[in-house]
Design a protein around this motif. Structure first.
Motif, mmCIF file in Angstrom:
data_model
loop_
_atom_site.group_PDB
_atom_site.id
_atom_site.type_symbol
_atom_site.label_atom_id
_atom_site.label_comp_id
_atom_site.label_asym_id
_atom_site.label_seq_id
_atom_site.Cartn_x
_atom_site.Cartn_y
_atom_site.Cartn_z
ATOM 1 N N GLU A 153 31.594 15.686 -9.267
ATOM 2 C CA GLU A 153 30.722 16.478 -8.398
ATOM 3 C C GLU A 153 29.657 17.224 -9.197
ATOM 4 O OE1 GLU A 153 33.062 19.032 -5.965
ATOM 5 O OE2 GLU A 153 34.026 17.395 -4.857
ATOM 6 N N THR A 154 30.043 17.832 -10.322
ATOM 7 C CA THR A 154 29.067 18.570 -11.116
ATOM 8 C C THR A 154 28.066 17.622 -11.768
ATOM 9 O OG1 THR A 154 30.706 20.289 -11.543
ATOM 10 C CG2 THR A 154 28.764 20.248 -12.971
ATOM 11 N N GLY A 155 28.541 16.462 -12.209
ATOM 12 C CA GLY A 155 27.633 15.476 -12.779
ATOM 13 C C GLY A 155 26.554 15.067 -11.802
ATOM 14 N N VAL A 156 26.949 14.839 -10.553
ATOM 15 C CA VAL A 156 25.988 14.466 -9.516
ATOM 16 C C VAL A 156 25.054 15.633 -9.212
ATOM 17 C CG1 VAL A 156 25.759 13.831 -7.080
ATOM 18 C CG2 VAL A 156 27.477 12.702 -8.505
ATOM 19 N N ALA A 157 25.593 16.839 -9.176
ATOM 20 C CA ALA A 157 24.761 18.009 -8.888
ATOM 21 C C ALA A 157 23.701 18.218 -9.958
ATOM 22 C CB ALA A 157 25.644 19.247 -8.777
ATOM 23 N N ILE A 158 24.034 17.922 -11.209
ATOM 24 C CA ILE A 158 23.094 18.122 -12.316
ATOM 25 C C ILE A 158 22.068 17.004 -12.389
ATOM 26 C CG2 ILE A 158 22.893 18.171 -14.836
ATOM 27 C CD1 ILE A 158 25.641 19.537 -14.891
ATOM 28 N N ALA A 159 22.526 15.755 -12.259
ATOM 29 C CA ALA A 159 21.656 14.614 -12.571
ATOM 30 C C ALA A 159 21.504 13.603 -11.444
ATOM 31 C CB ALA A 159 22.185 13.890 -13.821
ATOM 32 N N GLY A 160 22.352 13.652 -10.422
ATOM 33 C CA GLY A 160 22.262 12.678 -9.344
ATOM 34 C C GLY A 160 23.389 11.672 -9.396
ATOM 35 N N ALA A 161 23.314 10.688 -8.514
ATOM 36 C CA ALA A 161 24.377 9.680 -8.405
ATOM 37 C C ALA A 161 24.551 8.908 -9.707
ATOM 38 C CB ALA A 161 24.056 8.721 -7.267
ATOM 39 N N ARG A 162 25.791 8.523 -9.981
ATOM 40 C CA ARG A 162 26.188 7.732 -11.152
ATOM 41 C C ARG A 162 26.052 8.496 -12.464
ATOM 42 N NH1 ARG A 162 27.154 2.458 -9.502
ATOM 43 N NH2 ARG A 162 26.061 1.747 -7.637
ATOM 44 N N PHE A 163 26.214 9.800 -12.395
ATOM 45 C CA PHE A 163 26.343 10.626 -13.597
ATOM 46 C C PHE A 163 27.614 11.458 -13.464
ATOM 47 C CE2 PHE A 163 21.812 9.795 -13.609
ATOM 48 C CZ PHE A 163 21.528 9.596 -14.960
ATOM 49 N N THR A 164 28.356 11.588 -14.576
ATOM 50 C CA THR A 164 29.622 12.320 -14.576
ATOM 51 C C THR A 164 29.640 13.309 -15.734
ATOM 52 O OG1 THR A 164 30.787 10.436 -13.617
ATOM 53 C CG2 THR A 164 32.136 12.116 -14.677
ATOM 54 N N LEU A 165 30.131 14.506 -15.472
ATOM 55 C CA LEU A 165 30.325 15.518 -16.510
ATOM 56 C C LEU A 165 31.762 15.420 -17.015
ATOM 57 C CD1 LEU A 165 28.976 18.153 -17.800
ATOM 58 C CD2 LEU A 165 30.339 19.396 -16.107
ATOM 59 N N LEU A 166 31.931 15.345 -18.326
ATOM 60 C CA LEU A 166 33.263 15.339 -18.922
ATOM 61 C C LEU A 166 33.550 16.722 -19.498
ATOM 62 C CD1 LEU A 166 33.398 11.922 -20.831
ATOM 63 C CD2 LEU A 166 34.012 12.427 -18.474
ATOM 64 N N ARG A 167 34.718 17.238 -19.179
ATOM 65 C CA ARG A 167 35.115 18.556 -19.667
ATOM 66 C C ARG A 167 36.523 18.483 -20.256
ATOM 67 N NH1 ARG A 167 33.959 22.881 -14.930
ATOM 68 N NH2 ARG A 167 34.681 24.240 -16.623
ATOM 69 N N GLY A 168 36.838 19.407 -21.133
ATOM 70 C CA GLY A 168 38.201 19.576 -21.610
ATOM 71 C C GLY A 168 38.844 18.311 -22.143
ATOM 72 N N ALA A 169 40.013 17.985 -21.575
ATOM 73 C CA ALA A 169 40.797 16.859 -22.073
ATOM 74 C C ALA A 169 40.025 15.549 -21.982
ATOM 75 C CB ALA A 169 42.104 16.757 -21.283
ATOM 76 N N ALA A 170 39.287 15.332 -20.898
ATOM 77 C CA ALA A 170 38.534 14.077 -20.746
ATOM 78 C C ALA A 170 37.456 13.959 -21.808
ATOM 79 C CB ALA A 170 37.923 13.996 -19.350
ATOM 80 N N ALA A 171 36.767 15.061 -22.093
ATOM 81 C CA ALA A 171 35.727 15.043 -23.122
ATOM 82 C C ALA A 171 36.338 14.769 -24.499
ATOM 83 C CB ALA A 171 34.966 16.362 -23.122
ATOM 84 N N ARG A 172 37.477 15.381 -24.784
ATOM 85 C CA ARG A 172 38.138 15.164 -26.071
ATOM 86 C C ARG A 172 38.616 13.721 -26.204
ATOM 87 N NH1 ARG A 172 42.727 19.200 -27.642
ATOM 88 N NH2 ARG A 172 42.373 18.163 -29.650
ATOM 89 N N LEU A 173 39.155 13.170 -25.119
ATOM 90 C CA LEU A 173 39.630 11.789 -25.146
ATOM 91 C C LEU A 173 38.470 10.826 -25.360
ATOM 92 C CD1 LEU A 173 41.877 9.701 -24.822
ATOM 93 C CD2 LEU A 173 41.553 9.844 -22.337
ATOM 94 N N SER A 174 37.349 11.082 -24.694
ATOM 95 C CA SER A 174 36.182 10.228 -24.870
ATOM 96 C C SER A 174 35.689 10.255 -26.310
ATOM 97 C CB SER A 174 35.063 10.687 -23.917
ATOM 98 O OG SER A 174 33.910 9.902 -24.097
ATOM 99 N N ARG A 175 35.607 11.453 -26.890
ATOM 100 C CA ARG A 175 35.179 11.572 -28.284
ATOM 101 C C ARG A 175 36.148 10.862 -29.217
ATOM 102 N NH1 ARG A 175 36.624 15.669 -31.710
ATOM 103 N NH2 ARG A 175 37.165 17.056 -29.963
#
Length: 426
Positions: A153-175
């Motif tokens: 939801e925040t990804g879409v609010a910031i940039a529009g459809a097909r964008f996702t914000l990664l936070r916390g555990a998801a961001a660490r896992l991606s890195r």
């Protein structure tokens, strides 16, 4: 890019190869343009020869004090001088038309590529790994992810459809995933790590085949540069306009970069979750080889990508794409598809392609064989090692626990400070 001389030598073979991609014969149009261009060249050369001969004759006439003959000859030279720019301009115009037509035709499929129209005609090469037997109904990643930091939801609010914000555990896992993939390719498989530009010029995306046909799939900046759809663009163009020595090859490059694609799939497809995004991270492999080494390099590259999945203990399968499902520049492509238990299906996580000399011709990238004066075009290959976002999805679905937590694959735990489980936020 295709060599008109090869088409001229065997037009039937050229058209037969394109027919595997479902395309109509192209050689009649191409050879017609080629014949007209060559006729202009021949006419211009003949005019230049005549002009030289007439100029010599003018000198002889003047020496003989035959002014009438000299004037008549000078009039012929003037006519030829006027005609030459027209012939040269016509040759250039037809040459540009021919080059444009050749640039719009995809690479020819390798002989072993299956015939077929779409993904339903792809051929299974092998399956690897063991699918987990869940004691509960596995959920899809978009149900698991929000509690772990996949913030749609925040990804879409910031940039529009097909964008996702990664936070916390998801961001660490991606890195962790990106670093693990890059470390594996560079430390174990000899790829040279590269941090390439994310913005490139027209000639770079032309060289790797995105321009001119796929401009609508890309993001363009206000100063006329392009955001890379994959690091393949930057990495392959390292050898643009270069002549390498045979001893320098193979070159193997790897990069972890954001990738940007405006198309992001057909409307209505994969609109949920983290599968198909306008911006995503990917580890890319590119190899530059001699023609006689490219077949073995294609298998090697694909095995490098498979090794990442093996290490993560994710079930997957290798598919050989049919001619109708291959990308524009590929002569052969292997897709690796990872098993997603929440979706109950395999999804593409890597494509590894050999492009033969197709991109090299567009980039004028060559090498000089040892002991030879002449040069040849290199062969280029590219592959995902892997798409980070889709790998994150695969880890979430395959390592999910009934309480909503996600176990961390053993090879990733050192990248997460020894953490062995991602706990959902309450």
């Amino acid at each position: 890019m295709h060599d008109i001389r090869l088409i001229r030598d065997d037009p039937a073979a050229f058209d037969a190869a394109l027919a595997k991609r479902g395309l109509e014969p192209q050689s009649p149009h191409l050879l017609g343009l080629d014949e007209r261009r060559r006729a202009c060249v021949a006419e211009a050369q003949a005019a230049q020869t005549d002009r030289n001969a007439l100029s010599k004759a003018i000198g002889q006439a003047k020496a003989a004090k035959d002014e009438d003959k000299a004037q008549a000859l000078m009039a012929q030279v003037a006519a030829l001088k006027e005609a030459l720019p027209r012939l040269e301009a016509e040759e250039a115009r037809i040459g540009d038309e021919l080059a444009g037509a050749l640039a719009a035709i995809p690479n020819l499929p390798a002989p072993d590529v299956p015939e077929g129209a779409d993904e339903n005609d792809n051929a299974l090469v092998h399956e690897r790994g063991t699918k987990r037997d869940f004691a509960f109904q596995p959920a899809e990643h978009d149900a698991i992810g929000p509690a772990l930091g996949l913030d749609f939801e925040t990804g879409v609010a910031i940039a529009g459809a097909r964008f996702t914000l990664l936070r916390g555990a998801a961001a660490r896992l991606s890195r962790a995933l990106g670093q693990f993939m890059l470390d594996r390719l560079t430390r174990e498989h000899g790829y040279e790590e590269v941090a390439p530009p994310l913005l490139v010029r027209d000639e770079a995306v032309f060289g790797t085949g995105q321009l001119p046909k796929f401009a609508d799939d890309l993001f363009r900046t206000t100063d006329g540069r392009w955001l890379i759809p994959t690091a393949e663009v930057s990495l392959t163009n390292i050898v643009r306009e270069r002549i390498l020595s045979e001893g320098e090859l193979p070159l193997r490059f790897a990069a972890l970069t954001p990738c940007f694609r405006s198309e992001a799939g057909a409307a209505g497809r994969d609109t949920r979750g983290f599968i198909r995004q306008h911006q995503f991270d990917k580890v890319e492999m590119v190899s530059i080889t001699t023609p006689d080494a490219s077949e073995a390099e294609h298998e090697r590259m694909t095995r490098c990508a498979e090794g990442v999945l093996d290490a993560l203990e994710l079930p997957y399968r290798r598919m050989k794409l049919c001619a109708g499902d291959m990308g524009f520049t590929a002569a052969r492509t292997y897709d690796l598809e990872v098993w997603l238990p929440g979706q109950g299906t395999y999804r593409e996580i890597s494509s590894c392609s050999t492009c033969t000399d197709f991109q090299a011709r567009r980039m004028n990238a060559r090498y000089r064989p040892e002991g030879e004066k002449g040069t040849r075009f290199v062969h280029t290959l590219n592959g995902s090692g892997l798409a980070v976002g889709r790998t994150l999805v695969a880890v979430l679905e395959n390592y999910q626990q009934e309480d909503g937590s996600v176990a961390v694959p053993a090879v990733l735990q050192p990248y997460l400070g020894g953490l062995n489980r991602l706990e959902p936020k309450s």
